[in-house]
Write a protein that holds these residues in place. Structure first.
Motif, mmCIF file in Angstrom:
data_model
loop_
_atom_site.group_PDB
_atom_site.id
_atom_site.type_symbol
_atom_site.label_atom_id
_atom_site.label_comp_id
_atom_site.label_asym_id
_atom_site.label_seq_id
_atom_site.Cartn_x
_atom_site.Cartn_y
_atom_site.Cartn_z
ATOM 1 N N VAL A 162 0.849 -1.195 0.000
ATOM 2 C CA VAL A 162 0.000 0.000 0.000
ATOM 3 C C VAL A 162 0.876 1.233 0.000
ATOM 4 C CG1 VAL A 162 -1.703 1.332 1.293
ATOM 5 C CG2 VAL A 162 -1.873 -1.161 1.226
ATOM 6 N N LEU A 163 0.566 2.178 -0.909
ATOM 7 C CA LEU A 163 1.192 3.496 -0.909
ATOM 8 C C LEU A 163 0.086 4.539 -0.851
ATOM 9 C CD1 LEU A 163 3.329 1.582 -2.422
ATOM 10 C CD2 LEU A 163 4.244 3.702 -3.341
ATOM 11 N N GLU A 164 0.188 5.449 0.120
ATOM 12 C CA GLU A 164 -0.802 6.511 0.255
ATOM 13 C C GLU A 164 -0.123 7.862 0.116
ATOM 14 O OE1 GLU A 164 -2.846 6.092 3.941
ATOM 15 O OE2 GLU A 164 -3.734 4.144 3.433
ATOM 16 N N ASP A 165 -0.482 8.616 -0.912
ATOM 17 C CA ASP A 165 0.000 9.985 -1.102
ATOM 18 C C ASP A 165 1.517 10.065 -1.063
ATOM 19 O OD1 ASP A 165 -2.657 10.929 -1.222
ATOM 20 O OD2 ASP A 165 -2.757 10.945 0.961
ATOM 21 N N CYS A 166 2.167 9.174 -1.793
ATOM 22 C CA CYS A 166 3.621 9.141 -1.856
ATOM 23 C C CYS A 166 4.131 9.784 -3.140
ATOM 24 C CB CYS A 166 4.121 7.695 -1.786
ATOM 25 S SG CYS A 166 3.855 6.898 -0.184
ATOM 26 N N GLU A 167 5.375 10.250 -3.093
ATOM 27 C CA GLU A 167 6.089 10.669 -4.288
ATOM 28 C C GLU A 167 7.048 9.563 -4.699
ATOM 29 O OE1 GLU A 167 7.656 14.794 -4.357
ATOM 30 O OE2 GLU A 167 6.959 14.845 -2.271
ATOM 31 N N MET A 168 7.248 9.420 -6.027
ATOM 32 C CA MET A 168 8.191 8.427 -6.530
ATOM 33 C C MET A 168 9.129 9.121 -7.511
ATOM 34 S SD MET A 168 5.793 5.018 -6.920
ATOM 35 C CE MET A 168 7.198 3.903 -6.992
ATOM 36 N N ILE A 169 10.401 9.209 -7.136
ATOM 37 C CA ILE A 169 11.398 9.944 -7.911
ATOM 38 C C ILE A 169 12.406 8.964 -8.484
ATOM 39 C CG2 ILE A 169 13.191 11.713 -7.799
ATOM 40 C CD1 ILE A 169 11.585 12.936 -5.441
ATOM 41 N N ASP A 170 12.612 9.035 -9.810
ATOM 42 C CA ASP A 170 13.551 8.136 -10.490
ATOM 43 C C ASP A 170 13.206 6.674 -10.239
ATOM 44 O OD1 ASP A 170 14.982 10.338 -11.462
ATOM 45 O OD2 ASP A 170 16.235 10.412 -9.659
ATOM 46 N N CYS A 171 11.929 6.388 -10.139
ATOM 47 C CA CYS A 171 11.459 5.022 -9.874
ATOM 48 C C CYS A 171 11.022 4.377 -11.185
ATOM 49 C CB CYS A 171 10.307 5.047 -8.876
ATOM 50 S SG CYS A 171 10.790 5.573 -7.220
ATOM 51 N N ASP A 172 11.946 3.677 -11.816
ATOM 52 C CA ASP A 172 11.630 2.980 -13.055
ATOM 53 C C ASP A 172 11.378 1.503 -12.774
ATOM 54 O OD1 ASP A 172 14.343 2.688 -12.343
ATOM 55 O OD2 ASP A 172 14.836 2.005 -14.365
ATOM 56 N N LEU A 173 10.618 0.875 -13.679
ATOM 57 C CA LEU A 173 10.315 -0.560 -13.592
ATOM 58 C C LEU A 173 9.692 -0.910 -12.235
ATOM 59 C CD1 LEU A 173 13.618 -1.853 -15.223
ATOM 60 C CD2 LEU A 173 11.468 -1.286 -16.354
ATOM 61 N N SER A 174 8.776 -0.071 -11.803
ATOM 62 C CA SER A 174 8.161 -0.219 -10.483
ATOM 63 C C SER A 174 7.085 -1.302 -10.481
ATOM 64 C CB SER A 174 7.518 1.102 -10.063
ATOM 65 O OG SER A 174 8.421 2.175 -10.164
ATOM 66 N N PHE A 175 6.903 -1.952 -9.323
ATOM 67 C CA PHE A 175 5.762 -2.812 -9.003
ATOM 68 C C PHE A 175 5.709 -4.121 -9.793
ATOM 69 C CE2 PHE A 175 3.960 1.640 -8.538
ATOM 70 C CZ PHE A 175 4.119 1.701 -7.164
ATOM 71 N N GLU A 176 6.802 -4.584 -10.320
ATOM 72 C CA GLU A 176 6.747 -5.811 -11.127
ATOM 73 C C GLU A 176 6.267 -6.992 -10.279
ATOM 74 O OE1 GLU A 176 9.398 -8.148 -14.482
ATOM 75 O OE2 GLU A 176 10.426 -6.946 -12.968
ATOM 76 N N TYR A 177 5.213 -7.646 -10.765
ATOM 77 C CA TYR A 177 4.625 -8.832 -10.125
ATOM 78 C C TYR A 177 4.154 -8.563 -8.696
ATOM 79 C CZ TYR A 177 6.795 -11.245 -14.092
ATOM 80 O OH TYR A 177 7.181 -11.638 -15.353
ATOM 81 N N SER A 178 3.742 -7.330 -8.405
ATOM 82 C CA SER A 178 3.279 -6.985 -7.053
ATOM 83 C C SER A 178 1.770 -6.848 -6.999
ATOM 84 C CB SER A 178 3.914 -5.671 -6.590
ATOM 85 O OG SER A 178 5.267 -5.859 -6.266
ATOM 86 N N ASP A 179 1.201 -7.162 -5.824
ATOM 87 C CA ASP A 179 -0.189 -6.863 -5.498
ATOM 88 C C ASP A 179 -0.176 -5.520 -4.773
ATOM 89 O OD1 ASP A 179 -0.870 -9.462 -6.416
ATOM 90 O OD2 ASP A 179 -0.321 -10.290 -4.475
ATOM 91 N N VAL A 180 -0.674 -4.468 -5.421
ATOM 92 C CA VAL A 180 -0.420 -3.118 -4.947
ATOM 93 C C VAL A 180 -1.653 -2.237 -5.057
ATOM 94 C CG1 VAL A 180 0.557 -2.571 -7.228
ATOM 95 C CG2 VAL A 180 0.990 -1.032 -5.308
ATOM 96 N N ASN A 181 -1.854 -1.396 -4.048
ATOM 97 C CA ASN A 181 -2.811 -0.299 -4.117
ATOM 98 C C ASN A 181 -2.047 0.973 -3.784
ATOM 99 O OD1 ASN A 181 -5.749 -1.262 -4.540
ATOM 100 N ND2 ASN A 181 -4.864 -2.772 -3.128
ATOM 101 N N ALA A 182 -1.950 1.872 -4.776
ATOM 102 C CA ALA A 182 -1.064 3.025 -4.634
ATOM 103 C C ALA A 182 -1.707 4.290 -5.174
ATOM 104 C CB ALA A 182 0.251 2.762 -5.360
ATOM 105 N N THR A 183 -1.587 5.383 -4.402
ATOM 106 C CA THR A 183 -1.901 6.717 -4.899
ATOM 107 C C THR A 183 -0.606 7.523 -4.849
ATOM 108 O OG1 THR A 183 -2.595 7.419 -2.680
ATOM 109 C CG2 THR A 183 -4.306 6.638 -4.175
ATOM 110 N N ILE A 184 -0.194 8.012 -6.023
ATOM 111 C CA ILE A 184 1.089 8.680 -6.174
ATOM 112 C C ILE A 184 0.868 10.148 -6.500
ATOM 113 C CG2 ILE A 184 3.310 8.644 -7.355
ATOM 114 C CD1 ILE A 184 2.600 6.101 -5.717
#
Length: 313
Positions: free
Chosen positions: A222-244
């Motif tokens: 879970v990601l809530e109200d996060c920033e993602m900087i220089d994040c490439d190839l994110s979340f591969e094969y993940s079960d995710v709920n994210a607000t960026i």
């Protein structure tokens, strides 16, 4: 010099087990160093208060129970300082030496600085506040950790930890939170490569996440109200709920859940997707949608949340 019973002050102690099994003692302004090069100065002690001391010899606090430690200095020669101890509080101190804390319980560290390549292994109920740590393998296989206003310069941090809460902190580390369970990080900066792989129930709230290939192979992410900087190839094969808040450089083959961001540089849904992949990917800002429509990697089906492969270019 006249001392009260069980009060040790202004001494130089270098013998083997110098104060072995001491009880109900005050130790202050002492130096544990000298030609005898003795180990285990306070081993098996209990109900002690140690202040304004210098520790330069090995294994001083093994099997210690109920210790209050303030304003002490441990050099890099003070190896394996706290092992098998419980109910220990350390304040306003410097801890050096490899393996500073291991297999301990109920340890609180406040307003301290630590340089220890293997710190906090196999320990339980460890609290650190207003402190800094430099460590290569910190917190290995430890549980019930609470960190607040904590600064970490590490490498392979928080591997196999469980039940961790981190707030108002700055973590500069590589490969953090691998195989971790039940970790929450809030209002913090988390910088590193390959963050959170194989984690379970990792939650990041109002965090700034920096670094390549984060958060892959994760469950219950879970990601809530996060920033993602220089994040490439994110979340591969993940079960995710994210607000960026802001952009994501790229997302690759997330497994399930929902990802919402202001903009996404690239979505890669290739032939290596799992057959049951169902993650919904959403771009919130219409202006950002227009930017994606004009980009080389634009695919209309992505903006409509359809799982259609987009090859990496």
């Amino acid at each position: 010099m006249t001392l009260k019973t069980n009060e040790f002050k202004d001494l130089i102690l270098d013998e083997e087990r110098a104060l072995y099994a001491i009880q109900d003692a005050m130790i202050s302004h002492c130096t544990f160093d000298g030609p005898a090069d003795g180990e285990s100065a306070l081993k098996e002690s209990a109900d002690i208060h140690v202040s304004d001391c210098d520790f330069r010899l090995r294994y001083p606090f093994w099997h210690v129970r109920n210790a209050q430690i303030e304003n002490i200095r441990m050099t890099d020669t003070c190896r394996a300082a706290l092992w098998y101890s419980n109910q220990v509080t350390i304040k306003y101190s410097h801890m050096g030496g490899i393996k500073a804390v291991r297999e301990c319980e109920d340890v609180t560290i406040e307003n301290s600085n630590i340089v220890s390549p293997e710190f906090g292994w196999l320990s339980h109920r460890l609290t650190m506040k207003n402190s800094e740590l430099e460590s290569e393998y910190p917190f290995f296989y430890s549980t019930d950790i609470l960190l607040d206003n904590f600064v970490l310069n590490g490498k392979y941090s928080f591997q196999y930890v469980e039940n961790v809460e981190i707030s108002n902190s700055h973590l500069d580390t590589k490969d953090a939170f691998w195989h971790s369970k039940n970790v929450t990080v809030s209002d913090s900066i988390v910088k590193g490569e390959y963050l959170g792989w194989y984690s379970e129930n990792l939650k990041l709230v109002r965090c700034k996440i920096i670094g390549t290939q984060p958060l892959c192979y994760a469950k219950g992410l879970v990601l809530e109200d996060c920033e993602m900087i220089d994040c490439d190839l994110s979340f591969e094969y993940s079960d995710v709920n994210a607000t960026i808040a802001g952009p994501i450089t790229s997302i690759k083959n997330p497994r399930s859940g929902h990802i919402s961001a202001d903009s996404i540089g690239k979505v890669i849904l290739d032939d290596n997707q799992l057959a049951d992949d169902s993650c919904v990917i959403e771009v919130r800002d219409e202006l950002n949608k227009e930017e994606i429509q004009n980009s080389e990697t634009y695919n209309e089906n992505i903006l409509n949340n359809k799982d259609v492969p987009v090859q990496e270019t």
